[in-house]
Write a protein that holds these residues in place. Structure first.
Motif, short mmCIF file in Angstrom:
data_model
loop_
_atom_site.label_atom_id
_atom_site.label_comp_id
_atom_site.label_asym_id
_atom_site.label_seq_id
_atom_site.Cartn_x
_atom_site.Cartn_y
_atom_site.Cartn_z
N ASN A 14 0.99 -0.99 0.15
CA ASN A 14 -0.01 0.12 0.12
C ASN A 14 0.75 1.34 -0.03
O ASN A 14 2.09 1.36 0.60
N GLU A 15 0.34 2.20 -0.57
CA GLU A 15 1.08 3.53 -0.53
C GLU A 15 0.49 4.59 -0.81
O GLU A 15 -0.70 4.57 -1.11
N PRO A 31 6.11 -2.55 7.93
CA PRO A 31 6.40 -1.46 7.49
C PRO A 31 6.92 -1.40 6.19
O PRO A 31 7.61 -2.04 5.77
N GLY A 32 6.62 -0.70 5.18
CA GLY A 32 7.02 -0.54 3.67
C GLY A 32 8.29 0.45 3.50
O GLY A 32 8.69 1.28 4.36
N VAL A 62 9.26 -0.68 -3.46
CA VAL A 62 7.85 -1.21 -4.17
C VAL A 62 8.08 -2.49 -4.34
O VAL A 62 7.17 -3.17 -5.02
N VAL A 63 8.97 -3.30 -3.89
CA VAL A 63 9.08 -4.62 -4.04
C VAL A 63 8.92 -5.28 -2.70
O VAL A 63 9.67 -5.05 -1.58
N PRO A 64 7.86 -5.97 -2.38
CA PRO A 64 7.30 -6.18 -0.74
C PRO A 64 8.34 -7.18 -0.27
O PRO A 64 9.22 -8.05 -1.05
N ALA A 65 8.36 -7.66 1.04
CA ALA A 65 9.27 -8.27 1.69
C ALA A 65 9.17 -9.83 1.52
O ALA A 65 10.27 -10.45 1.80
N TYR A 93 3.65 -3.44 3.81
CA TYR A 93 3.22 -4.64 3.10
C TYR A 93 2.27 -5.69 3.82
O TYR A 93 2.56 -6.06 5.07
N ASP A 94 1.18 -5.61 3.12
CA ASP A 94 0.06 -6.62 3.88
C ASP A 94 0.53 -8.08 4.11
O ASP A 94 1.06 -8.67 3.29
#
Length: 594
Positions: free
Chosen positions: A271-272, A323-324, A327-330, A509-510
């Protein structure tokens, strides 16, 4: 059938007991909480529309259920030349389109060539072909793609393959006729389209000739729900069997429910908060009505400093996320960006206030800052009206920005309206998000110059309208680098450049939060295995691998021998598919992508 619900209603489609369902035929019902804009796989942009394409069309290759590594689809094998510029795909023999015509190499060749020739055909997935030099089908079994430079994503082309004989006569890909069942009803996936009403429902029948094996259901229905709460109530009442995109509160409440099993997994979404920095289209023409004050990077940085992503994860997500950063999720550990102390933008209200003071934005008597020219620092904040996440984030962000002297007007609207606004650049701040793919190229491509729309607002899939020569250089380097360690470094550097310009703030990151009726289903194929998501996948494995509880015992020996290709049994399944490969914005989630 009624697919749009009143705010307090559960689906008006009546509950069908299992015995009656078996008598009427095996039905798989999927409930949506976002709309379906249209079905054209070249231009479909909302996440639910992307998922329709995954059901209806097979891909050249796709991420496996086991570990998301490439596995065969229409292509059964592939090889590359020593210089990595020529890729040869061997097309699987015996596959057919639903109208009985054979699938040949001519079909993927046409699909990719149309994307090269037609700007509108590049709307959803254009980044995959920008480096293509030529596409050819020397015979029906062989597809040859030549690239201008080595391209590391050639086994991760997330593009639905369409039938040449159906789509070749269509000249205008934006014409309403591209949603006609005579066009989109000819498919090759596990399910085939039979009926569609925009933003209400989509119906499919099982593809009995599907090459992996026919689904064990006769009909698939995607039904639009008003909100997730109605679907949760249906789950409790046994009218719904599987739900995803649960809020943390809903997820926690379902843990104690009888006959319901919950599933939490690392997610592929971010999400951003996007910031209108004076956006332009692909011709570098300014578009939209964004507040010109946001062209000042000092203001954008102060906004980023005023947002506490830790609080968003803990208070909005109840800890179900991370926490973000980039743009590449963990979930994709090799490519996610962990900023150094020097790179990290820390939550610091005092520092944000000091920076705005120094930049000359003085606070007025009402506490709202004023630009040197007299304009107030008051910004519109757009978001999804039907998402609890957006509702709560909007409240937090409004409060934090007030603390630094920035006024916020919340404008939470429908998915379609938000998509229209952000695509046209008619926003100041907007809550957005994307589902990403295992290969990092797609997430990065959403912020390239070429991803921006054309002068008519078509042909692009940009997340931010970003266009920066440093980023472009790093994007091209990662695309052509086959050494995974070196490529990962380019991917991380590109994310650092994007973050440093403050055109967006990656919030979190959900985690995937899902639940299903364990009295009706014993298991689902997850991606990745063994502890991944059921529905939030790059593919269709979760639905395709659903195992009914009443069939598990009877078919235990067969199920043990068939691995991934487990069928869906004679029960009614309702799935809640929310938001986005993209959450009501341009581009895919992948389901859209994503």
């Amino acid at each position: 059938m009624v697919a749009v619900l009143a705010a307090s209603a559960v689906a008006t489609v009546p509950f069908v007991p299992a015995a009656a369902a078996q008598q009427q035929g095996k039905v798989l019902r999927v409930a949506l909480t976002t709309g379906i804009d249209h079905l054209n796989p070249f231009t479909a942009q909302l996440a639910a529309s992307t998922q329709v394409g995954r059901f209806n069309y097979e891909f050249l290759t796709l991420p496996s259920a086991e570990d998301t590594q490439p596995t065969g689809g229409i292509a059964e094998s592939w090889k590359t030349s020593d210089d990595k510029l020529t890729w040869t795909f061997t097309i699987r023999q015996g596959m057919k389109w639903s109208d009985g015509k054979p699938i040949t190499a001519q079909d993927p060749a046409f699909t990719f060539q149309r994307m090269l020739d037609d700007e509108n055909a590049r709307t959803a997935n254009g980044s995959y072909v920008t480096n293509f030099a030529s596409v050819a089908a020397p015979d029906d079994k062989t597809l040859v793609i030549k690239t201008k430079a080595p391209q590391a994503t050639m086994t991760a082309l997330d593009v639905p393959i369409v039938p040449k004989h159906i789509w070749e006569p269509i000249k205008d890909l934006n014409a309403p006729s591209t949603d006609d069942l005579a066009v989109v009803g000819v498919g090759s996936g596990p399910y085939l389209l039979t009926e569609y009403k925009k933003n209400e429902f989509v119906k499919f029948k099982a593809n009995k000739d599907y090459w992996r094996g026919a689904p064990k259901v006769d009909e698939l229905q995607l039904l639009q729900f008003k909100d997730a709460e109605a679907a949760v109530n249906a789950l409790k009442q046994g009218e719904v069997d599987v739900i995803n995109r649960l809020t943390p509160t809903q997820f926690d409440a379902l843990k104690s429910e009888k006959n319901i099993t919950t599933n939490k997994a690392p997610g592929r979404r971010y999400n951003e908060l996007i910031i209108n920095f004076g956006v332009k289209n692909v011709l570098d023409q300014p578009i939209g009505d964004g507040n010109p004050i946001l062209k000042d990077v000092r203001v954008r940085k102060a906004i980023a400093q005023a947002i506490d992503t830790e609080t968003i994860v803990q208070k909005v997500m109840s800890g179900y996320g991370q926490p973000g950063t980039g743009v590449v999720p963990a979930i994709y550990k090799a490519y996610t960006w962990t900023p150094s102390d020097a790179e990290k933008t820390k939550f610091d209200i005092a520092a944000a206030n000091a920076a705005l003071d120094q930049a000359g934005y003085a606070k007025g008597a009402d506490g709202i800052r004023v630009a040197p020219g007299g304009a107030k620092l008051e910004f519109r904040l757009a978001g999804h009206a039907n998402r609890p996440f957006d509702q709560r984030v909007a409240q937090f962000v409004s409060g934090w920005l007030k603390d630094v002297g920035i006024g916020v007007k919340q404008e939470l609207v429908s998915d379609d309206e938000l998509d229209d606004r952000t695509t046209a650049g008619n926003y100041d701040l907007a809550i957005s998000g994307y589902g990403t793919s295992p290969d990092p190229d797609y997430a990065l491509s959403l912020n390239t110059c070429a991803g921006r729309p054309n002068a008519e607002g078509n042909g692009g899939s940009s997340a931010t309208f970003f266009c920066d020569p440093r980023y472009e250089d790093l994007y091209k380097k990662q695309l052509t680098e086959f050494d995974p360690v070196k490529r990962a470094e380019f991917v991380k550097q590109a994310q650092a450049v994007l973050a440093g310009e403050y055109v967006d703030v990656v919030l979190d990151y959900d985690n995937v939060l899902e639940a299903y009726r364990s009295d009706k289903f014993s298991s689902f194929t997850k991606q990745p295995q063994p502890d991944g998501a059921i529905l939030e996948q790059s593919g269709y494995w979760g639905v395709y691998g659903a195992t009914p509880a009443d069939a598990a015992a009877a078919n235990s020996e067969e199920s043990g021998n068939t691995g991934l290709w487990i069928g869906i049994g004679a029960v009614v399944l309702v799935v809640l598919v929310g938001g986005g490969v993209l959450l009501g914005r341009r581009g895919k989630s992948a389901d859209d992508r994503e």
